[in-house]
Design a protein around this motif. Structure first.
Motif, PDB file in Angstrom:
ATOM      1  N   TYR A   1     -13.303   0.945  -2.353  1.00 22.92           N
ATOM      2  CA  TYR A   1     -13.216  -0.448  -1.932  1.00 22.92           C
ATOM      3  C   TYR A   1     -11.768  -0.934  -1.943  1.00 22.92           C
ATOM      4  O   TYR A   1     -11.288  -1.529  -0.988  1.00 22.92           O
ATOM      5  CB  TYR A   1     -14.074  -1.345  -2.820  1.00 22.92           C
ATOM      6  N   ILE A   2     -11.078  -0.625  -3.018  1.00 21.43           N
ATOM      7  CA  ILE A   2      -9.720  -1.138  -3.128  1.00 21.43           C
ATOM      8  C   ILE A   2      -8.786  -0.475  -2.115  1.00 21.43           C
ATOM      9  O   ILE A   2      -7.776  -1.037  -1.708  1.00 21.43           O
ATOM     10  CB  ILE A   2      -9.196  -0.986  -4.575  1.00 21.43           C
ATOM     11  N   LEU A   3      -9.161   0.725  -1.672  1.00 19.98           N
ATOM     12  CA  LEU A   3      -8.357   1.410  -0.659  1.00 19.98           C
ATOM     13  C   LEU A   3      -8.778   1.026   0.755  1.00 19.98           C
ATOM     14  O   LEU A   3      -8.109   1.365   1.718  1.00 19.98           O
ATOM     15  CB  LEU A   3      -8.492   2.925  -0.832  1.00 19.98           C
ATOM     16  N   PHE A   4      -9.920   0.350   0.862  1.00 24.82           N
ATOM     17  CA  PHE A   4     -10.482   0.036   2.183  1.00 24.82           C
ATOM     18  C   PHE A   4     -10.099  -1.363   2.670  1.00 24.82           C
ATOM     19  O   PHE A   4     -10.023  -1.609   3.864  1.00 24.82           O
ATOM     20  CB  PHE A   4     -12.007   0.172   2.130  1.00 24.82           C
ATOM     21  N   VAL A   5      -9.848  -2.285   1.751  1.00 24.84           N
ATOM     22  CA  VAL A   5      -9.672  -3.688   2.164  1.00 24.84           C
ATOM     23  C   VAL A   5      -8.405  -3.952   2.980  1.00 24.84           C
ATOM     24  O   VAL A   5      -8.279  -4.994   3.604  1.00 24.84           O
ATOM     25  CB  VAL A   5      -9.682  -4.665   0.973  1.00 24.84           C
ATOM     26  N   GLY A   6      -7.496  -3.026   2.972  1.00 27.93           N
ATOM     27  CA  GLY A   6      -6.298  -3.208   3.772  1.00 27.93           C
ATOM     28  C   GLY A   6      -5.357  -2.063   3.477  1.00 27.93           C
ATOM     29  O   GLY A   6      -5.653  -1.229   2.619  1.00 27.93           O
ATOM     30  N   HIS A   7      -4.261  -1.982   4.207  1.00 27.03           N
ATOM     31  CA  HIS A   7      -3.278  -0.943   3.920  1.00 27.03           C
ATOM     32  C   HIS A   7      -2.740  -1.188   2.513  1.00 27.03           C
ATOM     33  O   HIS A   7      -2.350  -2.307   2.194  1.00 27.03           O
ATOM     34  CB  HIS A   7      -2.139  -1.010   4.939  1.00 27.03           C
ATOM     35  N   PRO A   8      -2.722  -0.145   1.662  1.00 21.73           N
ATOM     36  CA  PRO A   8      -2.297  -0.383   0.272  1.00 21.73           C
ATOM     37  C   PRO A   8      -0.867  -0.906   0.148  1.00 21.73           C
ATOM     38  O   PRO A   8      -0.513  -1.475  -0.879  1.00 21.73           O
ATOM     39  CB  PRO A   8      -2.460   0.983  -0.401  1.00 21.73           C
ATOM     40  N   ILE A   9      -0.087  -0.761   1.184  1.00 23.73           N
ATOM     41  CA  ILE A   9       1.290  -1.266   1.125  1.00 23.73           C
ATOM     42  C   ILE A   9       1.302  -2.796   1.106  1.00 23.73           C
ATOM     43  O   ILE A   9       2.228  -3.418   0.585  1.00 23.73           O
ATOM     44  CB  ILE A   9       2.105  -0.723   2.332  1.00 23.73           C
ATOM     45  N   ASP A  10       0.262  -3.394   1.652  1.00 31.07           N
ATOM     46  CA  ASP A  10       0.195  -4.852   1.714  1.00 31.07           C
ATOM     47  C   ASP A  10      -0.396  -5.429   0.429  1.00 31.07           C
ATOM     48  O   ASP A  10      -1.242  -4.810  -0.202  1.00 31.07           O
ATOM     49  CB  ASP A  10      -0.690  -5.300   2.885  1.00 31.07           C
ATOM     50  N   GLY A  11       0.030  -6.612   0.111  1.00 26.95           N
ATOM     51  CA  GLY A  11      -0.574  -7.325  -1.000  1.00 26.95           C
ATOM     52  C   GLY A  11      -1.913  -7.904  -0.552  1.00 26.95           C
ATOM     53  O   GLY A  11      -2.215  -7.948   0.641  1.00 26.95           O
TER      54      GLY A  11
END
Length: 808
Positions: A595-605
């Motif tokens: 989930y935490i890797l899916f919600v957006g590019h990890p580079i973004d806050g």
RNA sequence: GCCCGGGUGCUGGAAAGGUAGACAGAAGGGCCUUAAAAGCCCUGGCCCCCAGGGGCGUGUGGGUUCGAGUCCCACCCCGGGCACCA
């Protein structure tokens, strides 16, 4: 049909990895190339928060991906255990920091294992263990021997609440980074690392490393190199020369006054007026925050003295004003009000002459370029040219020289606190500062009764410990009672992992040569300056001592964006910390990680919300259930057989997509999406596929591929599903390779555009020639309808993709 | 003020200069069920509409291009870093 039960699956696989020590690596080279994947070590306070989950989820995905791509991956873990929170906790409760820290570490360790992170636990350590800080002290002494660690009287940042000195980097908006108290200036004896000696190398060597440009920019700004000139202004009455630093020697003819910082030692020499003394006194007691306030008026007092402007011999008045900083340049400036906004404000307020020497702009102050005026023999020259000529002339006259200035200050490392690494120095009346001999390390942190800060280190109360013999003369001596900034501990921990159990040296040259530099470093962008700059400095200093073969610790850096809560950075004091524990308990570690890797590019806050976690859990459940069906229906066999179906092609598409997204740009969100698409296709086609032997084999392959691709993100489910389908262990399998033949299909979609707008989508054979492609596009009914008698004047053909007709 | 990022549906977000909105969430509808949960299937930018389609849409205004969310210029807004740095 059985349900996806993470609580049953996950501990089972964790037990396998633990029993078999699956993620441990030896330092002995083998056929696989070495890779060092490292996430920033956690500061163990309380329990892990959602930001930790993100860091280790990203890092673990990278570690797994590289292992399965044939690398021998070092992926260790440790704890940055010294520091203020544990000490403040001790002050409140009386519990020894060692105990609360041990409890936190236990909790972190427990949760990391619960998350199934693939750590080589045989290398674990914490920085507060004497077996570690012994070597922190040893490294400090190497710095001391080389003059890179020194003691000096300095105006320092004093935090009244923590009763300790702070490094410049730990002062944010004039306030203490940790507790928020307004920082006061104080003059004290402190320990420093000479990081400014490395300013140029820290700047130049960013070219050698693959770091995000914003982090590089932040480091460059922090170092703040500016090129200019040192120019000497002489006070004839005292016969003293005052050098100033300027980035604009071309404006020297416009210097109409001269300003010294209140801290400048000569202010009171040049003036004995009470007004001046009063101004200086007041300025020195004001806090950094008040003095630095943005819209503050330019106050100051004339000293009644003058200095000579070296370019024209003019006598210009000298002022003291608090807008000039003692820490930057020489603590004195030449003021050119016509071409500097601050000097202009001051001149306006004090009725001083404003003399334009560069043409351009309408209003003053003018900070741009242009031809010189009122500048003697330099009149008419462009100022950029005059810059060099004036400098050359000053140099030949001995009145100035080119200089470089830096914003970077030396690293103030001493802290008047208990819970840190003791500085291994003895103060001897006879011998001065004496290093504790290497064979007497570690200087162990003694137990004390009272941790409360009182303006001196709590260690000073441990009289038994403080009193010692001088290692040099044997006479009475006292131990240094300050401890080190915790950033010292974390400036070399990545070296220790390579040889964590070595008790004869901080590391062996072989171990460091095998693993360093860190191939991929991962951590929060909030460490872009402090930790990353200090670690780079340490490496360069150690390389200069021949203790290390690399100049840069982290070859490649990935900085993930911060997870906030309600728009604010999570912190205990704000009470908005989100623990991943509930998430993991409710859905399992795989769901939480994905989930935490899916919600957006990890580079973004991102601002934390668990809306949507159901969707990810649903996806993993679907993969699990489809796997169960397929595994029950057929026996594990070889690869897929028969004519390739769209599902088989989709599996190869997903392999290609995940490989590129994860390998090239850490785009975990689109990688996971690709596996979701594959699983969606499985559901859409599974009944038809299961009906034939060939289809069943391809269905099974598609699911095994999904399991294999999701493994870096959801290692437990990936292992479970892969084993059920193939009988093999997914982490022992090489990363799948997409078959190029299956990536391409027989027909492709042809986009037909009219004047750049979509009018139709047609099928065409893959690899159609351009003229054939155009012919097919022209046959479009919709195009004909839309053309409506208009004439096609130009045709643009993009091979294999589209045809755009330009008509009028 | 200076230096980095970024503005796309109701929401998180996706799009080597070439189909805007992948994949999810929230929502609505259907199947299954005595019922609910779970599961499965469908709809899903806005407007018009005989449902075939038409028009408009990526912060604002210009530009380059056959074609711009993407490139260039100016501006507005949001986030991060630095800041009397001479």
């Amino acid at each position: 049909m059985d349900r996806y039960d993470a609580a049953e699956i996950e501990p089972r696989w964790q037990a396998v990895w633990e029993a078999e020590r699956t993620w441990e690596v030896s330092n002995e080279p083998d056929s696989r190339p070495a890779q060092y994947v490292l996430e920033m070590l956690p500061y163990p306070s309380g329990e892990p928060h959602i930001g930790h989950l993100k860091t280790y989820a990203v890092g673990d995905a990278v570690a797994h991906f590289r292992r399965r791509n044939g690398f021998r991956v070092l992926h260790p873990m440790g704890y940055d255990a010294f520091g203020l929170p544990a000490e403040n906790h001790a002050i409140r409760t009386g519990q020894h920091p060692r105990e609360s820290t041990a409890a936190s570490i236990e909790e972190f360790r427990r949760q990391f294992r619960r998350w199934g992170v693939s750590i080589d636990w045989s290398r674990e350590f914490a920085t507060h263990e004497p077996s570690y800080y012994r070597w922190t002290q040893w490294l400090f002494l190497r710095m001391f021997e080389r003059g890179l660690a020194y003691r000096d009287q300095a105006a320092v940042n004093w935090c009244p609440d923590d009763a300790t000195v702070l490094a410049n980097e730990q002062v944010v908006d004039g306030r203490c980074e940790r507790c928020g108290a307004v920082v006061e200036p104080r003059n004290l004896e402190q320990w420093f690392f000479r990081i400014t000696d490395y300013a140029d190398r820290l700047l130049e060597d960013v070219a050698q490393i693959d770091w995000p440009s914003n982090v590089v920019a932040m480091q460059e700004n922090w170092i703040g190199r500016s090129e200019g000139a040192e120019v000497t202004f002489r006070n004839e009455a005292l016969g003293v020369d005052y050098p100033v630093f300027t980035t604009r020697p071309d404006t020297l003819f416009g210097a109409t006054f001269f300003v010294m910082a209140p801290e400048h030692p000569d202010v009171l020499r040049l003036s004995d007026s009470t007004e001046v003394a009063e101004y200086v006194r007041r300025a020195l007691t004001e806090s950094a925050e008040d003095r630095g306030a943005e819209d503050r008026e330019k106050t100051g007092v004339a000293l009644g003295a003058t200095v000579t402007n070296p370019v024209n011999g003019e006598q210009i008045p000298v002022y003291v004003a608090d807008y000039v900083l003692m820490e930057y340049g020489t603590g004195a400036i030449m003021a050119v009000p016509a071409h500097d906004a601050r000097d202009f404000d001051f001149a306006q307020r004090h009725g001083l002459e404003v003399r334009r020497v560069i043409e351009g702009g309408e209003a003053l102050p003018y900070t741009g370029d242009g031809p010189m005026v009122a500048s003697g023999r330099f009149d008419g020259l462009h100022n950029r040219e005059a810059f060099g000529q004036i400098l050359a002339w000053l140099s030949s006259e001995g009145l100035g020289k080119p200089t470089v200035n830096y914003r970077l200050r030396d690293w103030l490392l001493s802290r008047q606190r208990y819970w840190g690494c003791p500085i291994p120095i003895v103060h001897c009346e006879q011998c001065g500062l004496v290093a504790v001999p290497d064979d007497q390390l570690p200087v162990e942190l003694p137990d004390v009764a009272d941790y409360a800060p009182k303006g001196r280190s709590p260690l000073a109360a441990a009289e038994e410990w403080v009193r010692t013999d001088c290692p040099q003369c044997g006479g009475e001596a006292r131990r240094e009672t300050d401890t080190m900034d915790t950033f010292v501990d974390s400036s070399w921990y990545f070296l220790r992992y390579t040889d964590a159990r070595n008790d004869a040296a901080p590391w062996s040259p072989e171990a460091v040569a095998e693993w360093m530099p860190v191939d991929q470093y991962i951590g929060g962008v909030e460490h872009a300056i402090l930790h990353l700059m200090y670690a780079r400095f340490f490496c360069k200093a150690l390389a200069d001592m021949d203790l290390l073969g690399v100049q840069e610790p982290f070859a490649r850096l990935f900085t993930q964006g911060m997870i906030t809560r309600d728009g604010a950075k999570m912190s205990k004091s704000k009470g908005n910390v989100v623990s991943p524990r509930d998430l993991v308990e409710r859905y399992g570690a795989d769901t939480a990680r994905c989930y935490i890797l899916f919600v957006g590019h990890p580079i973004d806050g991102a601002d934390w919300s668990d809306e949507g976690v159901e969707g990810v859990h649903r996806f993993l459940s679907r993969l699990y259930r489809a796997t169960g069906e397929a595994a029950d229906a057929t026996e594990a066999s070889g690869g897929p057989v028969g004519e390739p179906t769209p599902l088989l092609r989709k599996a190869h598409w997903a392999i290609d997509k995940v490989t590129r997204d994860l390998g090239e740009r850490f785009a975990t969100h689109t990688a996971i999406s690709a596996v979701m698409e594959l699983v969606n296709d499985v559901y859409a086609q599974r009944e038809r596929m299961a009906a034939s032997t060939d289809g069943a084999s391809q269905l099974r392959f598609a699911l095994a591929t999904a399991a294999s691709l999701i493994f870096p993100f959801a290692p437990h489910l990936g292992s479970e599903a892969y084993e059920r389908l193939t009988g093999r262990r997914v982490w022992e399998e090489p990363w799948p390779e997409a078959d190029p033949a299956l990536l391409a299909s027989d027909t492709v979609q042809l986009i037909v555009q009219l004047n750049g707008k979509l009018v139709d989508r047609l099928e065409m054979p893959a690899g159609a020639q351009e003229d054939e492609q155009e012919r097919i596009a022209r046959s479009s009914d919709k195009l004909a309808a839309r053309l409506d008698g208009k004439e096609i004047v130009t045709t643009i053909v993009v091979a294999g993709k589209l045809v755009n007709f330009v008509a009028r």
